[in-house]
Design a protein around this motif. Structure first.
Motif: not given
Length: 344
Positions: A46-48, A81-85, A100-102, A107-109
């Motif tokens: 998950n991207d969160r 949450y992938l934003d470096p800031f 999460p581990p991944n 659908d995360t780009i």
């Protein structure tokens, strides 16, 4: 005096025969383990963050959406949450987050990937990305779950309709059987692919519409086996005795004939599930299945065909699909041998 040997029930003997087939027995455990892992895909991929601690407060981004301003951003849009800031804000001054581990959803780009898409495997994306920058590992995990759930649903619907149709034909026989057989032959002559093409041009692609269309034909093969079992069992003595006692046809079918006619149904379940998964994958590969944004093994295969240099897309998808079908086939073979009463 020797102790009398305790007799085993038919179900217990079938289970022992199933366990004796080591390949099928361990395939069942492996398949159950992988499917269980896929059921919690949101926690594993998950991207969160699962939980975040920011300025003395706990947040649960996995289950609740927070605006960017919550973590010191400038906009009230959903937090990336992938934003470096944002990552820097959640990792300094006593703040922390458990990811999460991944760290990707299906659908995360990944806009911050160092390589152009499709990107090869790297520490950031273990199985690379597809042509839109989405993580292949995440799409395989979610796509595996979707394929198995779809296969289970289609198998269950086909089993219910197949048992009902075969039971009516086999138990009553005569004109009822003859009429329903002719209607089944007419229905089976309808070209399924053409029907899918027509309906795909009318309705928006959806997993539910696809399930409904395939369910119209999924019962036909199974009904023949159930019909044959009912034709054989309805002539046996216990069925004749039940009729003589005044039981209705529904009671005779439910209590006596049906429980003794389910052997081919149970034995063919893994094989029918494999066929359902292959059908979904094939239709997605042709663009007739689920919407493009849905994680699908067929869609990944289509991407691999369109990007032959991105070998990681085809290799990973092919490995997951072949492994899943092999496990189901091994389980089906062990189940078929376990239900064979001629074996000791």
């Amino acid at each position: 005096m020797a102790t009398p040997r305790r007799s085993l029930s038919p179900g217990r003997r079938a289970w022992l025969r199933f366990r004796a087939n080591r390949r099928g027995y361990w395939s069942l455990w492996v398949f159950a383990l992988v499917f269980g892992v896929s059921l919690v895909a949101e926690v594993l991929s998950n991207d969160r963050p699962i939980v975040a601690h920011y300025q003395g407060e706990l947040y649960w981004p996995l289950w609740r959406q927070y605006p960017e301003t919550t973590f010191g951003g400038d906009f009230r849009t959903a937090t990336d949450y992938l934003d470096p800031f944002i990552r820097q804000r959640l990792s300094h001054d006593g703040n922390w987050a458990i990811y999460p581990p991944n760290p990707y959803r299906f659908d995360t780009i990944n806009y911050f990937a160092p390589s152009p898409n499709p990107a090869p495997p790297s520490p950031a994306n273990l199985l690379g990305t597809d042509d839109q920058g989405r993580d292949v590992l995440a799409r395989l995990l979610y796509g595996f779950r979707l394929s198995v759930l779809f296969g289970m649903a289609l198998t269950a619907v086909g089993m219910l309709f197949g048992i009902a149709a075969g039971a009516v034909q086999g138990y009553f026989g005569g004109r009822v059987d003859l009429t329903l057989q002719r209607l089944t032959e007419i229905w089976g002559s309808i070209p399924e692919l053409y029907l899918l093409l027509i309906l795909a041009s009318i309705f928006e692609p959806s997993i539910w519409i696809l399930l409904a269309i395939l369910s119209l034909f999924a019962w036909m093969g199974l009904s023949d086996y159930v019909r044959a079992e009912f034709l054989r069992n309805r002539q046996l003595e216990y069925v004749t005795a039940a009729r003589a006692l005044g039981l209705s046809s529904l009671q005779v079918i439910g209590r006596h004939v049906l429980p003794n006619s389910l052997t081919p149904v149970i034995a063919f379940l893994p094989f029918r599930m494999s066929a359902a998964i292959v059908a979904l994958t094939s239709l997605d590969f042709l663009g007739l299945g689920v919407p493009p944004s849905t994680p699908s093994l067929g869609e990944l295969l289509a991407q691999g065909k369109a990007n032959l240099d991105a070998w990681w897309i085809s290799l990973g998808t092919f490995g997951v699909l072949v492994g899943m079908l092999m496990l189901l086939i091994f389980i089906g073979e062990a189940l078929r041998d376990a239900l064979d009463t001629r074996r000791g």
